[in-house]
Design a protein around this motif. Sequence first.
Motif, PDB file in Angstrom:
ATOM      1  N   UNK A 122      46.285  36.716  35.266  1.00  0.00           N
ATOM      2  CA  UNK A 122      45.988  35.583  34.842  1.00  0.00           C
ATOM      3  C   UNK A 122      44.926  34.578  34.241  1.00  0.00           C
ATOM      4  N   UNK A 123      43.794  34.268  34.414  1.00  0.00           N
ATOM      5  CA  UNK A 123      42.674  33.982  34.052  1.00  0.00           C
ATOM      6  C   UNK A 123      41.777  35.393  33.137  1.00  0.00           C
ATOM      7  N   UNK A 124      41.766  35.678  33.204  1.00  0.00           N
ATOM      8  CA  UNK A 124      40.835  36.563  32.437  1.00  0.00           C
ATOM      9  C   UNK A 124      40.779  37.951  33.464  1.00  0.00           C
ATOM     10  N   UNK A 125      40.128  39.207  32.523  1.00  0.00           N
ATOM     11  CA  UNK A 125      40.441  40.736  32.918  1.00  0.00           C
ATOM     12  C   UNK A 125      39.090  40.893  33.542  1.00  0.00           C
ATOM     13  N   UNK A 126      37.593  40.135  33.472  1.00  0.00           N
ATOM     14  CA  UNK A 126      36.133  39.728  33.668  1.00  0.00           C
ATOM     15  C   UNK A 126      36.605  39.881  35.310  1.00  0.00           C
ATOM     16  N   UNK A 127      37.750  39.916  36.133  1.00  0.00           N
ATOM     17  CA  UNK A 127      37.712  39.222  37.826  1.00  0.00           C
ATOM     18  C   UNK A 127      37.717  40.257  37.823  1.00  0.00           C
ATOM     19  N   UNK A 128      38.679  41.398  38.045  1.00  0.00           N
ATOM     20  CA  UNK A 128      39.381  42.692  37.873  1.00  0.00           C
ATOM     21  C   UNK A 128      38.114  43.375  38.453  1.00  0.00           C
ATOM     22  N   UNK A 129      35.829  43.175  37.411  1.00  0.00           N
ATOM     23  CA  UNK A 129      34.655  43.740  38.638  1.00  0.00           C
ATOM     24  C   UNK A 129      34.861  43.287  39.618  1.00  0.00           C
ATOM     25  N   UNK A 130      35.037  42.007  39.973  1.00  0.00           N
ATOM     26  CA  UNK A 130      35.337  41.677  41.470  1.00  0.00           C
ATOM     27  C   UNK A 130      36.281  41.977  42.304  1.00  0.00           C
TER      28      UNK A 130
END
Length: 132
Positions: free
Chosen positions: A100-108
């Motif tokens: 939803x908010x950004x693929x950068x959250x997949x890093x976490x």
Amino acid sequence: MKIQGKMFLGMAVFILASAIVYGYWSKEPAGTTALFLAFALTLMIGFYLSFTAQRADNGAQDREDADVADDAGEIGFFSPHSWQPLALASGATLAFLGIIFGWWLMVFAAPVILFGLWGWGFDYYRGENRTQ
């Protein structure tokens, strides 16, 4: 288990009839598709229970002359208390928020999911549940 299989197969027939009638009268594709998918899932569970009942011993619920005490005793093996499903749910929440908010959250999300999977896989090899 035979009774449960028959119940699910009967429910599948009812859901199929409901899906056909609903699809004919409403002309609405989303609800019709949902009902046909519910039919398929109920049919799979009913088939599985009926198929498994042929290989399993008859339980007390399958006999007409059974008493409540006939089904007493050990039911089976259950997993020990575990916090790993909470870790997996947290990781999955982060992953979906990443969509939803950004693929950068997949890093976490990825380390949390991997931690949860690793911990769940080795639940039986820690603490009081360790096998010797």
